[in-house]
Design a protein around this motif. Structure first.
Motif, PDB file in Angstrom:
ATOM      1  N   LEU A  42       0.828  -1.213   0.000  1.00 40.22           N
ATOM      2  CA  LEU A  42       0.000   0.000   0.000  1.00 40.22           C
ATOM      3  C   LEU A  42       0.862   1.263   0.000  1.00 40.22           C
ATOM      4  O   LEU A  42       0.551   2.230  -0.697  1.00 40.22           O
ATOM      5  CB  LEU A  42      -0.952  -0.007   1.191  1.00 40.22           C
ATOM      6  N   LEU A  43       1.951   1.270   0.770  1.00 40.81           N
ATOM      7  CA  LEU A  43       2.849   2.427   0.783  1.00 40.81           C
ATOM      8  C   LEU A  43       3.524   2.609  -0.574  1.00 40.81           C
ATOM      9  O   LEU A  43       3.663   3.732  -1.063  1.00 40.81           O
ATOM     10  CB  LEU A  43       3.893   2.273   1.884  1.00 40.81           C
ATOM     11  N   LYS A  75       2.360   1.754  -3.462  1.00 41.47           N
ATOM     12  CA  LYS A  75       1.353   2.273  -4.394  1.00 41.47           C
ATOM     13  C   LYS A  75       1.177   3.786  -4.242  1.00 41.47           C
ATOM     14  O   LYS A  75       0.756   4.452  -5.165  1.00 41.47           O
ATOM     15  CB  LYS A  75       0.002   1.576  -4.175  1.00 41.47           C
ATOM     16  N   ARG A  76       1.502   4.308  -3.068  1.00 44.75           N
ATOM     17  CA  ARG A  76       1.397   5.755  -2.825  1.00 44.75           C
ATOM     18  C   ARG A  76       2.711   6.474  -3.099  1.00 44.75           C
ATOM     19  O   ARG A  76       2.886   7.623  -2.737  1.00 44.75           O
ATOM     20  CB  ARG A  76       0.932   6.007  -1.399  1.00 44.75           C
ATOM     21  N   GLY A  77       3.674   5.744  -3.703  1.00 42.45           N
ATOM     22  CA  GLY A  77       4.926   6.367  -4.105  1.00 42.45           C
ATOM     23  C   GLY A  77       6.023   6.355  -3.069  1.00 42.45           C
ATOM     24  O   GLY A  77       7.072   6.952  -3.279  1.00 42.45           O
ATOM     25  N   GLN A  78       5.818   5.689  -1.949  1.00 40.84           N
ATOM     26  CA  GLN A  78       6.831   5.623  -0.901  1.00 40.84           C
ATOM     27  C   GLN A  78       7.843   4.515  -1.214  1.00 40.84           C
ATOM     28  O   GLN A  78       7.486   3.496  -1.805  1.00 40.84           O
ATOM     29  CB  GLN A  78       6.186   5.339   0.461  1.00 40.84           C
ATOM     30  N   SER A 125      -4.266  -4.423  -6.857  1.00 41.02           N
ATOM     31  CA  SER A 125      -4.853  -3.710  -8.002  1.00 41.02           C
ATOM     32  C   SER A 125      -5.967  -4.520  -8.663  1.00 41.02           C
ATOM     33  O   SER A 125      -6.174  -4.446  -9.869  1.00 41.02           O
ATOM     34  CB  SER A 125      -3.780  -3.346  -9.037  1.00 41.02           C
TER      35      SER A 125
END
Length: 198
Positions: free
Chosen positions: A9-10, A12-15, A60
């Motif tokens: 999840l991180l 996917k948020r660009g982290q 996804s």
């Protein structure tokens, strides 16, 4: 699997993420292992509403899900088998048929499932407040009862208590120690049925 889920999840948020695993196999409770000639699959066998949404977010939406159908589970008492049905109305109707003298207890249980979301949300939300402010509000909400205590107060039928608490194996904390509100939220998670990955 919680660490991998959080990492996915991180990411996917660009982290940028790094997952460190102390076991020789990544995935926590989502792998199989052998012991004394027996294979144990400790991973996902089916999910309900909430976990399916989370897994779709992590992957996804690439996991395909198949419904278990009307029959979600079965609880065995020797030769007597109590089916756990979906949706919620079918579940409650079957229990009313099997436990005709427990109508009031089942009605109360049904309402408690709905109220548990509100109670648990308020309880968790208050935990982020400063202790001086949160403490009196938490006392006003009342403490968390164990599943066992709540079900003993709800019904005198040991068999019905077992049926209403059978799902504790899903989260691994016995009724004598599990918070009843958490138990009810999980029960609600399966009221619209269960799904397994295909």
């Amino acid at each position: 699997a919680a660490g991998l889920t959080a990492a996915a999840l991180l990411a996917k948020r660009g982290q940028r993420v790094l997952v460190l695993e102390q076991h020789d196999v990544a995935g926590g409770c989502t792998h199989t292992f052998e012991e004394r000639g027996f294979e144990f699959d400790v991973g996902l066998h089916y999910v309900g509403d909430i976990l399916g949404v989370l897994l779709n977010a992590v992957t996804s939406g690439v996991i395909e899900w198949a419904p278990t159908g009307r029959l979600v589970d079965e609880v065995y008492f020797g030769d007597d088998v109590v089916p756990i049905l979906s949706p919620k109305a079918a579940f409650l109707a079957e229990l009313r048929r099997r436990f005709p003298s427990e109508g009031a207890a089942l009605h109360s249980y049904s309402w408690r499932v709905l109220l548990a979301h509100v109670w648990l949300g308020a309880h968790l939300g208050l935990k982020v407040l400063p202790a001086a402010l949160a403490a009196p509000l938490l006392r006003a909400l009342g403490g968390m009862q164990t599943t066992q205590t709540a079900l003993e107060r709800l019904t005198g039928s040991p068999k019905l208590r077992h049926v209403l608490s059978y799902i504790w194996g899903t989260y691994g904390v016995p009724p004598s120690r599990s918070p009843f509100a958490f138990h009810l939220v999980l029960q609600n998670h399966y009221f619209n049925g269960a799904y397994y990955p295909v």
